[in-house]
Write a protein that holds these residues in place. Structure first.
Motif, short mmCIF file in Angstrom:
data_model
loop_
_atom_site.label_atom_id
_atom_site.label_comp_id
_atom_site.label_asym_id
_atom_site.label_seq_id
_atom_site.Cartn_x
_atom_site.Cartn_y
_atom_site.Cartn_z
N LEU A 161 0.83 -1.20 0.00
CA LEU A 161 0.00 0.00 0.00
C LEU A 161 0.87 1.26 0.00
CD1 LEU A 161 -2.86 -0.92 2.51
CD2 LEU A 161 -3.02 -0.73 0.01
N MET A 162 2.07 1.16 0.57
CA MET A 162 2.97 2.33 0.58
C MET A 162 3.45 2.65 -0.83
SD MET A 162 2.88 3.36 3.64
CE MET A 162 4.12 4.65 3.51
N GLU A 163 3.23 1.75 -1.78
CA GLU A 163 3.63 1.97 -3.16
C GLU A 163 2.46 2.46 -4.02
OE1 GLU A 163 5.34 -1.78 -4.20
OE2 GLU A 163 7.04 -1.54 -2.85
N PHE A 164 1.41 2.91 -3.33
CA PHE A 164 0.23 3.48 -3.98
C PHE A 164 0.15 4.94 -3.56
CE2 PHE A 164 -4.53 4.05 -4.06
CZ PHE A 164 -4.66 4.00 -5.45
N ALA A 165 0.42 5.84 -4.48
CA ALA A 165 0.60 7.26 -4.16
C ALA A 165 -0.59 7.90 -3.43
CB ALA A 165 0.93 8.04 -5.42
N PHE A 167 -2.58 6.63 -1.30
CA PHE A 167 -2.58 6.18 0.10
C PHE A 167 -1.53 6.96 0.90
CE2 PHE A 167 -0.95 3.26 3.42
CZ PHE A 167 -2.10 3.15 4.19
N ARG A 168 -0.32 7.02 0.38
CA ARG A 168 0.73 7.70 1.15
C ARG A 168 0.63 9.22 1.05
NH1 ARG A 168 3.86 5.66 -3.25
NH2 ARG A 168 4.72 7.41 -4.45
N TYR A 169 -0.36 9.72 0.31
CA TYR A 169 -0.63 11.17 0.32
C TYR A 169 -0.89 11.63 1.75
CZ TYR A 169 -3.48 15.40 0.08
OH TYR A 169 -4.00 16.65 0.30
N PHE A 170 -1.49 10.75 2.56
CA PHE A 170 -1.80 11.10 3.95
C PHE A 170 -0.56 10.90 4.82
CE2 PHE A 170 -5.79 9.87 1.94
CZ PHE A 170 -6.54 11.01 2.16
N SER A 171 0.44 11.67 4.51
CA SER A 171 1.71 11.56 5.22
C SER A 171 1.53 11.93 6.69
CB SER A 171 2.75 12.50 4.59
OG SER A 171 3.91 12.56 5.37
N ILE A 173 3.84 12.99 8.56
CA ILE A 173 4.76 14.09 8.82
C ILE A 173 4.45 15.23 7.85
CG2 ILE A 173 6.56 12.60 9.75
CD1 ILE A 173 7.94 12.73 7.03
N ARG A 174 5.09 16.36 8.04
CA ARG A 174 4.75 17.52 7.22
C ARG A 174 5.34 17.46 5.81
NH1 ARG A 174 2.02 20.82 10.36
NH2 ARG A 174 2.32 20.70 12.61
N GLU A 175 6.23 16.51 5.59
CA GLU A 175 6.83 16.37 4.27
C GLU A 175 6.14 15.24 3.50
OE1 GLU A 175 8.89 16.33 7.12
OE2 GLU A 175 9.12 18.50 6.95
N SER A 176 6.21 15.32 2.17
CA SER A 176 5.69 14.25 1.33
C SER A 176 6.54 13.00 1.49
CB SER A 176 5.71 14.70 -0.14
OG SER A 176 5.47 13.60 -0.99
N LEU A 177 5.91 11.84 1.33
CA LEU A 177 6.62 10.56 1.40
C LEU A 177 7.02 10.04 0.02
CD1 LEU A 177 4.40 8.72 4.03
CD2 LEU A 177 6.50 10.00 4.44
N ASP A 178 6.74 10.80 -1.01
CA ASP A 178 6.93 10.30 -2.38
C ASP A 178 8.39 9.98 -2.70
OD1 ASP A 178 4.25 10.38 -2.80
OD2 ASP A 178 4.26 12.24 -3.96
N GLN A 179 9.33 10.64 -2.03
CA GLN A 179 10.74 10.35 -2.29
C GLN A 179 11.20 9.07 -1.61
OE1 GLN A 179 12.51 12.22 -4.49
NE2 GLN A 179 10.56 13.28 -4.77
N ASP A 180 10.41 8.57 -0.66
CA ASP A 180 10.84 7.43 0.14
C ASP A 180 10.30 6.09 -0.34
OD1 ASP A 180 12.21 9.14 1.95
OD2 ASP A 180 10.30 9.62 2.90
N TYR A 181 9.25 6.12 -1.15
CA TYR A 181 8.62 4.87 -1.58
C TYR A 181 8.33 4.94 -3.08
CZ TYR A 181 7.88 4.62 3.45
OH TYR A 181 8.08 4.62 4.80
N GLN A 221 -9.07 12.46 -7.23
CA GLN A 221 -10.39 11.86 -7.06
C GLN A 221 -10.36 10.73 -6.03
OE1 GLN A 221 -13.24 13.16 -8.53
NE2 GLN A 221 -11.68 14.71 -8.99
N ILE A 222 -9.32 9.93 -6.06
CA ILE A 222 -9.17 8.83 -5.09
C ILE A 222 -9.01 9.40 -3.68
CG2 ILE A 222 -7.64 6.97 -4.34
CD1 ILE A 222 -7.09 6.43 -7.33
N ILE A 223 -8.19 10.42 -3.55
CA ILE A 223 -7.95 11.03 -2.24
C ILE A 223 -9.25 11.60 -1.68
CG2 ILE A 223 -6.81 12.99 -1.09
CD1 ILE A 223 -4.42 12.42 -3.03
N LYS A 224 -10.02 12.29 -2.52
CA LYS A 224 -11.29 12.86 -2.07
C LYS A 224 -12.24 11.78 -1.57
CE LYS A 224 -11.30 17.04 -4.95
NZ LYS A 224 -11.95 17.74 -6.09
N LYS A 225 -12.28 10.65 -2.29
CA LYS A 225 -13.17 9.56 -1.87
C LYS A 225 -12.71 8.96 -0.54
CE LYS A 225 -15.57 7.76 -5.91
NZ LYS A 225 -16.86 7.74 -5.19
N MET A 226 -11.40 8.88 -0.33
CA MET A 226 -10.88 8.35 0.93
C MET A 226 -11.21 9.27 2.09
SD MET A 226 -7.19 6.86 -0.37
CE MET A 226 -6.68 6.21 1.22
#
Length: 360
Positions: A161-165, A167-171, A173-181, A221-226
């Motif tokens: 799930l951490m490889e699904f952007a 989902f990890r939008y809800f970081s 911490i205050r920084e994005s997780l996109d660089q880590d996964y 759209q996915i984030i809004k639904k979540m």
């Protein structure tokens, strides 16, 4: 920046010792995360310490010349050589401080612990999803750095799930997780499977579209639904699986006095809530349309617990609809919608009494 020949020689010296533990020691210096703690004639060096696992190296029968300066800035490098029945590790901190550790053996110690009661609330809004991302990200990291052997099957089924952007939008911490996964097809497919299990075919279809065309529009759209009430069923499915995976591990254990302190704080919270008409068993309580989940912050069992302040924080969820059964609306107030309100109570001494008066 490429390492110099001299740095390569040092790393090869550590690796050449042959044992897995020396490879871990090399990684610690390569990542520039070296710390050490003296414990009689042993030295403890953390390798990976998070809420799911404590993994550290132990240098046995040690003696040291010079001093380790924990606050020293600058690059830390090390070289290890074997001399007869001992190993010698020379550590350079910055350009000024050098110390030497002599030791007879090195071993790895690791323990896995429960993590589903953990709550770190650094970012406001959608804390229910951020807590899940934190927990699954913690498991992903122990898998990435230590391996499959420290994960159970349920954990292995969730970490993608951490490889699904979205989902990890809800970081957490205050920084994005996109660089880590990384983003992978496997992550999207796993989210689709969970949506189907949650009986949400519309969300599953949206995820399937995102698999084919991973656009910024579909991600939003996915984030809004979540975030909306329609994301509740999916949330509960992932939460339950995470709690089940975590529940196979033991609680952290400290000395008797510290365990007694934690026990009393939990009992005191329960007494205060039940005195105001809440039902339930720690950590979950409910009264009418109010749901409370107690989340904890724990120290590590070694190197930290004597200084760390254990504390309980509350996830409070207010939702105007009465649930049909206990726990049906777990954290439902955190989802966006009319009549919903979710918030974190961080300081129980300062704020809980006022809230209890509000709910009486």
């Amino acid at each position: 920046m490429p390492a110099t020949g001299k740095q390569n020689d040092r790393r090869q010296t550590i690796t050449a010792m042959g044992k897995e533990e020396f490879g871990m020691l090399e990684e610690i210096f390569r990542q520039q995360v070296f710390e050490m703690y003296e414990n009689e004639d042993e030295i403890l060096i953390p390798y990976m310490m998070n809420d799911a696992i404590e993994c550290y190296l132990v240098l046995k029968d040690c003696r040291m010349t010079g001093r380790y300066l924990p606050e020293m800035s600058g690059k830390t490098e090390a070289a290890v050589r074997q001399e007869k029945e001992e190993y010698c590790m020379v550590v350079r901190q910055g350009i000024e401080n050098v110390f030497t550790i002599w030791f007879r053996a090195i071993e790895k110690v690791q323990h896995c612990y429960q993590y589903h009661r953990i709550g770190h609330f650094w970012v406001k809004g959608q804390e229910q999803w951020r807590q899940l991302v934190y927990m699954i990200g913690t498991v992903y990291d122990k898998y990435r750095y230590i391996g499959k052997e420290v994960c159970n099957e349920q954990e292995l089924s969730l970490i993608s799930l951490m490889e699904f952007a979205p989902f990890r939008y809800f970081s957490p911490i205050r920084e994005s997780l996109d660089q880590d996964y990384p983003d992978t097809m496997q992550g999207a497919m796993r989210m689709e499977e969970l949506a189907i299990e949650a009986k949400d075919p519309g969300f599953a279809k949206l995820v399937r579209q995102y698999q084919r065309w991973p656009s910024a529009f579909l991600k939003r759209q996915i984030i809004k639904k979540m975030e909306k009430p329609s994301g509740e069923r999916l949330y509960r499915v992932i939460w339950e699986k995470t709690a089940e995976a975590s529940g196979t591990y033991p609680d952290r254990e400290y000395d008797a006095s510290y365990c007694e302190k934690m026990k009393k704080e939990r009992e005191r919270l329960e007494e205060r809530l039940k005195a105001k008409g809440f039902s339930g068993v720690y950590p979950d309580y409910q009264k009418g349309t109010v749901w409370i989940h107690a989340a904890e912050e724990h120290p590590f069992t070694l190197m930290e617990w004597e200084e760390f302040q254990y504390r309980i924080q509350l996830m409070v969820s207010e939702y105007r609809a009465l649930p049909d059964s206990f726990g049906e609306w777990r954290n439902g107030g955190f989802f966006k919608g009319k009549g919903r309100n979710g918030y974190i109570v961080k300081d129980l001494e300062e704020h809980l009494d006022a809230l209890l008066e509000k709910w009486k």
